[in-house]
Design a protein around this motif. Sequence first.
Motif, PDB file in Angstrom:
ATOM      1  N   GLU A 295      -2.018   6.423  -1.176  1.00  0.00           N
ATOM      2  CA  GLU A 295      -3.329   6.801  -1.894  1.00  0.00           C
ATOM      3  C   GLU A 295      -3.883   5.763  -2.546  1.00  0.00           C
ATOM      4  O   GLU A 295      -4.826   5.750  -3.090  1.00  0.00           O
ATOM      5  CB  GLU A 295      -2.808   7.792  -2.914  1.00  0.00           C
ATOM      6  CG  GLU A 295      -2.068   7.563  -4.052  1.00  0.00           C
ATOM      7  CD  GLU A 295      -0.406   7.595  -3.309  1.00  0.00           C
ATOM      8  OE1 GLU A 295       0.360   7.144  -4.208  1.00  0.00           O
ATOM      9  OE2 GLU A 295      -0.153   8.198  -2.411  1.00  0.00           O
ATOM     10  N   ARG A 296      -3.231   4.598  -2.381  1.00  0.00           N
ATOM     11  CA  ARG A 296      -3.719   3.224  -3.117  1.00  0.00           C
ATOM     12  C   ARG A 296      -3.118   2.143  -2.517  1.00  0.00           C
ATOM     13  O   ARG A 296      -2.021   2.091  -2.267  1.00  0.00           O
ATOM     14  CB  ARG A 296      -3.514   3.457  -4.706  1.00  0.00           C
ATOM     15  CG  ARG A 296      -2.459   3.299  -5.149  1.00  0.00           C
ATOM     16  CD  ARG A 296      -2.626   3.282  -6.710  1.00  0.00           C
ATOM     17  NE  ARG A 296      -1.765   2.684  -7.574  1.00  0.00           N
ATOM     18  CZ  ARG A 296      -0.415   2.956  -7.834  1.00  0.00           C
ATOM     19  NH1 ARG A 296      -0.284   4.285  -7.476  1.00  0.00           N
ATOM     20  NH2 ARG A 296       0.318   2.294  -8.440  1.00  0.00           N
ATOM     21  N   GLN A 297      -3.984   1.052  -2.783  1.00  0.00           N
ATOM     22  CA  GLN A 297      -3.288  -0.275  -2.394  1.00  0.00           C
ATOM     23  C   GLN A 297      -3.432  -1.391  -3.240  1.00  0.00           C
ATOM     24  O   GLN A 297      -4.324  -1.176  -4.055  1.00  0.00           O
ATOM     25  CB  GLN A 297      -3.821  -0.933  -0.929  1.00  0.00           C
ATOM     26  CG  GLN A 297      -5.190  -1.027  -1.014  1.00  0.00           C
ATOM     27  CD  GLN A 297      -5.766  -1.725   0.320  1.00  0.00           C
ATOM     28  OE1 GLN A 297      -4.964  -1.889   1.519  1.00  0.00           O
ATOM     29  NE2 GLN A 297      -6.967  -2.243   0.261  1.00  0.00           N
ATOM     30  N   ARG A 298      -2.680  -2.487  -3.142  1.00  0.00           N
ATOM     31  CA  ARG A 298      -3.059  -3.795  -4.252  1.00  0.00           C
ATOM     32  C   ARG A 298      -2.851  -4.959  -3.330  1.00  0.00           C
ATOM     33  O   ARG A 298      -1.799  -5.228  -2.272  1.00  0.00           O
ATOM     34  CB  ARG A 298      -1.822  -3.733  -5.092  1.00  0.00           C
ATOM     35  CG  ARG A 298      -2.193  -3.101  -6.413  1.00  0.00           C
ATOM     36  CD  ARG A 298      -3.265  -3.144  -7.220  1.00  0.00           C
ATOM     37  NE  ARG A 298      -3.489  -3.935  -8.293  1.00  0.00           N
ATOM     38  CZ  ARG A 298      -2.973  -3.843  -9.412  1.00  0.00           C
ATOM     39  NH1 ARG A 298      -2.320  -2.803  -9.676  1.00  0.00           N
ATOM     40  NH2 ARG A 298      -3.351  -4.510 -10.376  1.00  0.00           N
TER      41      ARG A 298
ATOM     42  N   PHE B 251       3.263  -0.622  -9.607  1.00  0.00           N
ATOM     43  CA  PHE B 251       3.561   0.433  -9.129  1.00  0.00           C
ATOM     44  C   PHE B 251       4.850   1.145  -9.845  1.00  0.00           C
ATOM     45  O   PHE B 251       6.000   1.200  -9.041  1.00  0.00           O
ATOM     46  CB  PHE B 251       3.937   0.451  -7.414  1.00  0.00           C
ATOM     47  CG  PHE B 251       2.835  -0.022  -6.635  1.00  0.00           C
ATOM     48  CD1 PHE B 251       2.004   0.911  -6.014  1.00  0.00           C
ATOM     49  CD2 PHE B 251       2.328  -1.369  -6.329  1.00  0.00           C
ATOM     50  CE1 PHE B 251       0.876   0.672  -5.377  1.00  0.00           C
ATOM     51  CE2 PHE B 251       1.244  -1.481  -5.619  1.00  0.00           C
ATOM     52  CZ  PHE B 251       0.447  -0.539  -4.999  1.00  0.00           C
TER      53      PHE B 251
ATOM     54  N   ALA C 202       1.039  -1.284  -0.065  1.00  0.00           N
ATOM     55  CA  ALA C 202       0.025  -0.111   0.091  1.00  0.00           C
ATOM     56  C   ALA C 202       0.793   1.322   0.064  1.00  0.00           C
ATOM     57  O   ALA C 202       1.860   1.317   0.712  1.00  0.00           O
ATOM     58  CB  ALA C 202      -0.891  -0.013   1.047  1.00  0.00           C
TER      59      ALA C 202
END
Length: 104
Positions: A19-22, A47, A16
């Motif tokens: 601003e975003r996660q996977r 990323f 993470a």
Amino acid sequence: MVASTPAMLDVEVAFALPERQRIISLAVPEGTTARQAVAMAGLAEAFPELPPTTFREADLGIFGKRLRDPDAVRLRAGDRVEVYRPLQLDPKAARSARAAHEKR
């Protein structure tokens, strides 16, 4: 004699940014290490703004518990490998800065 294929384990790899996660689900062969699972997850492609060394050298954990040797820890079915980002600010320095700001 027929060589048997290794059993496959379902695991997840998580990373993470603020601003975003996977979270990437993978089926990996039995005996896969935490570091190998991170390489298989393809996080460098997900990323691209981060240097690839981010994922090759990062501290890793499983369900919030940091791994001392992620190159040796073999995964079990259901594990979630977490890739930890380096600290942006030392926690002691952050507390000192907050304390100094509050004194004003």
